[in-house]
Write an enzyme that holds these catalytic residues in place. Structure first.
Site, PDB file in Angstrom:
ATOM      1  N   GLU A  51     -57.255 -27.928  99.536  1.00  0.00           N
ATOM      2  CA  GLU A  51     -57.738 -26.647  98.910  1.00  0.00           C
ATOM      3  C   GLU A  51     -57.780 -25.289  99.924  1.00  0.00           C
ATOM      4  O   GLU A  51     -57.475 -24.211  99.588  1.00  0.00           O
ATOM      5  CB  GLU A  51     -59.457 -26.741  98.546  1.00  0.00           C
ATOM      6  CG  GLU A  51     -59.478 -27.738  97.209  1.00  0.00           C
ATOM      7  CD  GLU A  51     -59.611 -29.354  97.620  1.00  0.00           C
ATOM      8  OE1 GLU A  51     -59.533 -29.940  96.371  1.00  0.00           O
ATOM      9  OE2 GLU A  51     -59.609 -29.629  98.795  1.00  0.00           O
TER      10      GLU A  51
ATOM     11  N   ASP B 238     -53.342 -23.040 120.947  1.00  0.00           N
ATOM     12  CA  ASP B 238     -53.216 -24.513 121.257  1.00  0.00           C
ATOM     13  C   ASP B 238     -54.580 -24.763 120.608  1.00  0.00           C
ATOM     14  O   ASP B 238     -54.809 -26.099 119.892  1.00  0.00           O
ATOM     15  CB  ASP B 238     -53.053 -25.030 122.445  1.00  0.00           C
ATOM     16  CG  ASP B 238     -53.614 -24.519 123.620  1.00  0.00           C
ATOM     17  OD1 ASP B 238     -54.264 -23.398 123.356  1.00  0.00           O
ATOM     18  OD2 ASP B 238     -53.398 -25.028 124.794  1.00  0.00           O
TER      19      ASP B 238
ATOM     20  N   HIS C  13     -57.899 -13.385 118.285  1.00  0.00           N
ATOM     21  CA  HIS C  13     -58.554 -12.906 119.506  1.00  0.00           C
ATOM     22  C   HIS C  13     -57.643 -12.257 120.437  1.00  0.00           C
ATOM     23  O   HIS C  13     -58.157 -11.480 121.352  1.00  0.00           O
ATOM     24  CB  HIS C  13     -59.406 -13.946 119.938  1.00  0.00           C
ATOM     25  CG  HIS C  13     -58.685 -15.280 120.587  1.00  0.00           C
ATOM     26  ND1 HIS C  13     -58.403 -16.240 119.593  1.00  0.00           N
ATOM     27  CD2 HIS C  13     -58.195 -15.548 121.624  1.00  0.00           C
ATOM     28  CE1 HIS C  13     -57.693 -17.113 120.128  1.00  0.00           C
ATOM     29  NE2 HIS C  13     -57.656 -16.931 121.706  1.00  0.00           N
TER      30      HIS C  13
ATOM     31  N   HIS D   9     -65.197 -27.505  85.698  1.00  0.00           N
ATOM     32  CA  HIS D   9     -66.195 -28.742  85.906  1.00  0.00           C
ATOM     33  C   HIS D   9     -67.370 -28.365  86.724  1.00  0.00           C
ATOM     34  O   HIS D   9     -67.846 -28.792  87.457  1.00  0.00           O
ATOM     35  CB  HIS D   9     -65.399 -29.878  86.521  1.00  0.00           C
ATOM     36  CG  HIS D   9     -64.477 -30.634  85.924  1.00  0.00           C
ATOM     37  ND1 HIS D   9     -63.342 -29.855  85.413  1.00  0.00           N
ATOM     38  CD2 HIS D   9     -64.457 -32.041  85.277  1.00  0.00           C
ATOM     39  CE1 HIS D   9     -62.575 -30.685  84.487  1.00  0.00           C
ATOM     40  NE2 HIS D   9     -63.321 -32.095  84.663  1.00  0.00           N
TER      41      HIS D   9
ATOM     42  N   SER E 163     -56.241 -14.583 126.819  1.00  0.00           N
ATOM     43  CA  SER E 163     -55.537 -15.125 125.867  1.00  0.00           C
ATOM     44  C   SER E 163     -54.265 -14.151 125.527  1.00  0.00           C
ATOM     45  O   SER E 163     -53.230 -14.648 125.047  1.00  0.00           O
ATOM     46  CB  SER E 163     -56.210 -15.210 124.571  1.00  0.00           C
ATOM     47  OG  SER E 163     -57.472 -16.133 124.972  1.00  0.00           O
TER      48      SER E 163
END
Length: 612
Positions: free
Chosen positions: A358, A149, A71, A407, A34
């Site tokens: 979020e 990707d 990585h 809440h 990679s």
């Protein structure tokens, strides 16, 4: 800009590949393939376009480079060696005990902004840094994010893509290493860079599709990204995983493994090199001031009035924002409910609407604290579960962020279980180095909002939807790690330990019991993490009986926190908590049905007397 030295760039990329292989071979693990695919991309970036002072990582004008594909750390560390930031000897300590060069990058290295490795997070954090640059710092640094990707399958990537496009973040560039192969096989779109381009264009991005092994094309794309105005840029670079090494190039099943014959691979790449790349330093610039603009004047709420702690949070944040210009607020499109809207009205330049995303909200907070800002991010307590991996990685990143969940618990009433935060205390307690606070009244809330501002790590404040009585005066202090003993006598049969809305139920229960001649102490454990261990252990040894009460699932909440502090003393501990799935009902009915109201608390104390 002069034409790049293509020969030098090719040699530099070869050196990066060699060093990535050597580091992984020395470690016996890692992700060299990679790293090899993105070597040309990063060689051109470092040699021609990055603006960074490695001797001064905190320089205001420094660009920011985030390896979202964490990585590929062997490549990042090879880049640091080429820039002269680390030695070859340190490079070969990769992944070894005590080394700064961990398997995935973390801010143990001064040139790393955030920890990466959980895919799909680098780009959202990069959005936060870019937002800070454009709207807060007002400094022309650029944010470069290297993505894989495979991680473009993550929903958080597309939250970031839409937010960046909406905000027109021209100071943000995603460099996507489209090498076709993921961990177990081909990616969803393979080498179809057009598929990614169409999606990103739909979100308002400028896209460039290139050969990721052609230095000339890479140079053009990076230059174009730097000068593009009004929108972010995505460079979609078609590459080959394991580029340059015939044994692994574009081959499946080679992910996440050191090469079988690293010496032959190094020889095939032309052997080790000792090239140095001179990364250009940024221009000297200054950022917007974060100095205090006026003394802190917290709101003072009269004792006896009924005020929701979420309302107190909103008013306290405005007061803190007036006193500290480094304070910023982020919202998940619920500012009217969390009461962050008060801050938005007072300081619109420091308010960030992240909409119902979020993950992006928490990531943006992490990015802003990289730049020295003090973020408060608020939404319903239940919805932080969607961003929990970002909260977890914020701790890995040594990030200082403040999260506020409103809440919480069954006490929200008729909305039902989908809106009830019943896991949040357990969730936030489990985060390394976190702070978990649950105030019961308005003045206590206001003081804790200020306490959070100077707190390291991830801090979480739990607020209540409904109005509750103000029981503390505005001049009282509530240090983190403390608690308040509200009732205590030598005749106490038990100590009731609670926080938030159930403090008021416990006080009412204790008063009713006293009328029957049964005495019970009450402790307001507003700081659930860290705990006031001394006070809890004193209560455990004094009465021998403890009753914990919480508007939260029994698992991982206040009760288990108390047990962790007193278990070795052997007291009898009765845990009152939410144990069955609630439905829709009034707040009073919800507390009764869950067995955590004043009647249930009093009955639990009576049972202890009967057993005695």
């Amino acid at each position: 800009m002069p034409d790049p030295d293509l020969h030098f760039l090719g040699e530099l990329a070869a050196q990066l590949r060699v060093d990535a292989i050597r580091a992984s071979a020395a470690a016996g693990s890692g992700h060299p393939t990679s790293s090899l695919s993105a070597a040309d991309l990063m060689a051109v970036l470092f040699a021609c376009h990055l603006r960074y002072d490695f001797d001064d990582p905190g320089a205001v004008g420094n660009d920011h480079l985030i390896f979202s594909k964490g990585h590929a750390s062997p490549l990042l560390y090879a880049l640091y060696k080429a820039a002269g930031a680390i030695t070859d000897e340190e490079l070969l300590t990769f992944r070894k005990h005590g080394s700064r060069l961990e398997g995935h990058p973390t801010p143990r290295l001064p040139w790393v902004d955030v920890g990466t490795g959980s895919l799909g997070q680098g780009l959202p954090v990069g959005v936060g840094i870019a937002l800070a640059g454009r709207r807060l710092d007002r400094v022309p640094y650029h944010v470069w994010v290297l993505c894989g990707d495979s991680e473009l399958a993550e929903g958080s990537i597309w939250e970031a893509a839409e937010h960046a496009g909406y905000e027109g973040l021209a100071n943000l560039t995603a460099i996507v290493d489209v090498n076709r192969l993921g961990q177990r096989g081909p990616t969803r779109h393979g080498w179809d860079t057009g598929a990614y381009a169409r999606r990103l264009c739909a979100f308002g991005w400028h896209t460039i599709e290139i050969d990721g092994h052609d230095p000339g094309q890479i140079d053009y794309a990076l230059q174009d990204a730097r000068v593009t105005r009004g929108r972010p840029t995505a460079i979609l670079a078609r590459t080959r995983k394991g580029e340059g090494v015939s044994d692994v190039e574009n081959r499946e099943g080679k992910h996440g493994k050191p090469l079988a014959d690293p010496d032959r691979a190094v020889e095939e790449l032309g052997g080790p090199r000792s090239l140095r790349v001179r990364v250009a330093k940024p221009e000297a610039v200054t950022r917007a001031s974060g100095a205090a603009s006026e003394p802190l004047r917290l709101p003072a709420f009269p004792v006896g009035e009924r005020i929701a702690t979420r309302t107190a949070y909103g008013e306290a944040l405005v007061a803190l924002g007036a006193a500290r210009r480094d304070v910023v607020a982020l919202d998940g499109e619920v500012a009217d409910s969390t009461k962050t809207e008060t801050f938005a009205e007072s300081f619109p330049d420091r308010f960030f609407e992240c909409y119902i995303a979020e993950q992006q909200m928490v990531a943006a907070a992490v990015g802003m604290q990289v730049r020295g800002w003090t973020p408060y991010a608020a939404t319903f307590a239940a919805f932080f579960t969607r961003a929990y991996d970002f909260v977890r990685m914020a701790a890995v990143s040594r990030a200082d962020i403040r999260l506020v969940g409103s809440h919480a618990g069954v006490s929200i009433g008729e909305d039902g279980p989908s809106q009830m935060g019943l896991e949040d205390i357990a969730m936030m307690r489990a985060v390394h180095g976190s702070t978990v606070l649950y105030p019961c009244d308005a003045n206590q809330t206001a003081k804790l909002v200020v306490e959070m501002a100077g707190r390291d790590g991830v801090s979480y404040l739990r607020t209540t939807r409904g109005a509750t009585p103000v029981i503390y005066g505005p001049d009282e202090e509530f240090p983190i790690g403390g608690c308040r003993v509200l009732r205590r006598s030598h005749e106490d049969l038990a100590t009731i330990v609670t926080a938030g809305i159930t403090v008021h139920e416990a006080l009412a229960a204790a008063e009713a019991l006293e009328a029957e001649g049964i005495m019970a102490g009450v402790v307001d454990l507003y700081s659930i993490k860290p705990l006031d261990v001394h006070a809890l252990r004193e209560a455990a040894t004094t009465t021998g009986n403890m009753i914990t009460v919480e508007d939260h699932w029994a698992e991982g909440g206040l009760g288990e926190a108390v047990l962790s502090a007193v278990a070795d003393l052997g007291p009898r501990v009765v845990q009152l908590a939410v144990r069955s799935m609630p439905g829709s009902a009034t707040p009073e009915e919800q507390l009764r049905d869950a067995g955590i109201d004043r009647t249930a608390i009093a009955e639990a104390v009576r049972r202890l007397k009967w057993r005695a």
